[in-house]
Scaffold this active site. Structure first.
Site, short mmCIF file in Angstrom:
data_model
loop_
_atom_site.label_atom_id
_atom_site.label_comp_id
_atom_site.label_asym_id
_atom_site.label_seq_id
_atom_site.Cartn_x
_atom_site.Cartn_y
_atom_site.Cartn_z
CE LYS A 165 -4.30 1.63 2.05
NZ LYS A 165 -5.34 1.43 3.07
CD GLU B 185 -19.91 -1.09 8.29
OE1 GLU B 185 -19.02 -0.39 7.80
OE2 GLU B 185 -20.24 -2.21 7.83
NE ARG C 198 -22.24 -1.87 4.15
CZ ARG C 198 -21.11 -2.46 3.77
NH1 ARG C 198 -19.95 -2.02 4.24
NH2 ARG C 198 -21.12 -3.49 2.96
#
Length: 616
Positions: free
Chosen positions: A279, A361, A389
């Site tokens: 990354k 979530e 969500r």
């Protein structure tokens, strides 16, 4: 070279050295644009070679390429005819920061939330099979997305059905913050398989000792290496689900990637390709601090941010830290967003009471419900767009049991450049419909601190929603003292119009009163900080003393605060003229927040104009 790439077909004309040179040129372009415009940097830098290899081997848009979230899609945008629009990344009339079907046929799915790509790709693969198609379907999934349960629902379904598709796991050990959970550890173990690494060293050293090794020998050894890797690297988790496992593969080795993708292209069953990337690749600050450079603000924003604007999440964290010193029940739950929600310092101070559950979530909310049932006082810190969500869990697990879980809803309202997938303009509607839920929205930094302190005393579900940054308005108005549950605040009076404003719309309403004053209209402002319960006493008084009530909210009108006011007035039999202002019934595209407010008629001038029009 990048200027000569108008579609993926142009890539297929390039040699391997040219592709490698192009990858570095693309990295420079991403760094230059993102540091100017803002956007997701680290994840996109890490996915350049992988994206080039996919488009080199496959034939999009006939072959379907689905990116999970879209944090890795900038290279994809640059090589699919959007270079000019990319210069205005995330700005008005520029390209979106996420894949958008409305933008290009190469974006086969619009997405901005994690863990959805495998499900969407499986749907496309099944459609292909029903229609008798032959195209390939690929899902590129960051390893962080695998902390979300939806991935496993899709993997389980795809594996048992045997549907032909390719799932590429881009493994960089990160989502936004460092990944957590058993899957992160499992992927790390795959990357670091001792048996494979030891054999690889022995084979390499042995070959280096033999002179004049031919090309055929190299290719044979590579095929042998792949076979041995499959034997020594344990991919049993994925094979148990019905997938063939390939990897791990160096995600920055273009030659190797192209060869493995060609092999994957011949597979007739569902396949997992495990690719390991870095990354922030090619940009030292991002490689050293990938979490800090996951999403960056544009340079002009950093330089011009007003000194009085404060990170709302960090401010809420500071109040929680003070409360937690004297209350062992107070804890924090977040879903892979400790940095974004400003809760890092709480985790450092109270690691035993801080829980990062990954991109999950639904799990976060129900776990918090279990904690509250057992005597804790959990605070769930999640962005507005991601909290939606978990609406079922908020309803069935928190509100149904009336448990004292407090939701700290960051990035509420219009969010600017992140665009339509991230707007936090639905939370008032989906929370207001739930019994037992208390909903509050602070107008400024001091109000947020007072609401957090009040929440510690409330034994019921509560939501505090706020934008990313809040001003300290104390220098501009006389502050009231501490307030009670459901109490609004009359900031100024006006016989012609009374604004009932929520959150940072209080500031816009105050500015609108100045505009109206110049037109001979006397307007006042009420800070309606509690959306539920409302201050019925003050509302009744306003209805009797003002010619027109104007509700202003940074939320969709459907089901929002304004409809709540109208409903209450109707049920009370009170005759009042009411104008509701809020976000229209549409998804708001990416542009600066100020431009979004203007487009929605929620700037000070826009609010004043709507009021004057209503007054005739």
């Amino acid at each position: 070279m990048l200027k000569e790439i108008h579609s993926p077909a142009d890539l297929k004309k390039l040699t391997l050295p040219e592709l490698e040179a192009l990858s570095e040129e693309i990295r420079r372009e991403i760094i230059e644009v993102v540091t100017r415009q803002g956007g997701h940097l680290s994840s996109n830098l890490g996915a350049v070679e992988l994206t080039l290899a996919i488009h080199y081997v496959f034939d999009c848009p006939e072959d379907k390429l689905v990116f999970d979230v879209g944090h890795q899609a900038y290279c994809h945008k640059l090589i699919t005819g959007r270079q000019e629009a990319f210069e205005k990344l995330r700005a008005k009339e520029g390209t979106s920061g996420f894949p958008a079907f409305s933008e290009s046929e190469y974006d086969c799915f619009t997405a901005g939330h994690a863990s959805t790509a495998i499900s969407a790709a499986l749907g496309m693969a099944r459609t292909r099979d029903v229609m008798g198609g032959k195209n390939h379907v690929l899902a590129v999934v960051g390893d962080g997305a695998l902390t979300g349960g939806m991935c496993y629902e899709a993997l389980n379904d795809a594996g048992q059905s045997g549907t032909r598709m390719i799932v590429i796991i881009n493994d960089n050990e990160m989502s936004i913050s460092r990944n957590v959970g058993a899957m992160a550890k499992y992927l790390t173990d795959l990357r670091q398989s001792k048996g494979y690494r030891a054999l690889k060293r022995h084979v390499r050293s042995g070959l280096e000792a033999i002179p004049h090794i031919g090309v055929k020998m190299f290719r044979f050894v590579e095929r042998l290496r792949d076979w041995l890797k499959a034997s020594l690297v344990d991919g049993k988790f994925f094979t148990a689900l019905g997938f063939r496992y390939l990897g791990p593969v160096d995600g920055h080795d273009l030659k190797r990637l192209i060869r493995v993708l060609r092999r994957a292209k011949e597979e007739t069953k569902p396949l997992i390709l495990h690719v390991v990337t870095t990354k922030g690749k090619g940009y030292r600050p991002a490689e050293s601090h990938p979490d800090q450079f996951h999403g960056v603000s544009p340079v002009y924003y950093v330089e011009n941010t007003a000194a009085e604007e404060i990170s709302a999440g960090k401010l809420a964290c500071k109040e929680l830290l003070a409360l937690a010193e004297n209350d062992i029940r107070i804890s924090v739950v977040t879903a892979a967003m400790p940095i974004g929600t400003g809760m890092v310092d709480f985790g450092k101070a109270h690691p035993d009471r801080f829980f990062d559950v990954g991109i999950a979530e639904e799990h976060a909310v129900t776990m918090a419900a279990g904690m509250a049932f057992s005597g804790m006082k959990p605070y769930v810190a999640i962005y507005s767009t991601f909290l939606q969500r978990a609406v079922d869990q908020i309803s069935s697990d928190v509100c149904l049991n009336s448990l004292p879980v407090t939701f700290l809803i960051d990035r509420a309202g219009l969010v600017g450049e992140d665009g339509k997938t991230h707007q936090g303009v639905f939370d008032l509607s989906y929370l207001r419909m739930l019994p037992n839920m208390i909903i509050a929205s602070p107008r400024d930094a001091r109000d947020l601190k007072r609401l957090v302190r009040l929440s510690a005393q409330i034994d019921a579900p509560m939501a505090i929603r706020y934008s990313k940054a809040l001003e300290d308005m104390g220098a501009r108005m006389q502050l009231s003292g501490e307030f009670g549950l459901g109490q609004w605040e009359l900031l100024s009076s006006g016989k012609d119009v009374m604004f009932l404003a929520v959150g940072r719309m209080v500031q816009m309403a105050m500015q609108a009163t100045i505009e109206l004053m110049g037109k001979g209209v006397q307007a006042g402002v009420v800070d309606a900080r509690f959306v539920k319960p409302m201050d019925e006493g003050l509302l009744r008084r306003v209805a009797g003393e003002t010619n027109m009530i104007v509700t202003v909210e940074e939320n969709v009108l459907s089901g929002g605060f304004g409809e709540g006011v109208l409903d209450w007035l109707t049920r009370q039999g009170l005759q009042a003229r009411v104008l509701n202002l809020g976000v229209p019934d549409e998804y708001v595209e990416h542009m600066r927040v100020e431009e979004q407010l203007e487009q929605c008629g929620l700037s000070a001038l826009g609010i004043a104009a709507r009021v004057l029009e209503a007054l005739g």
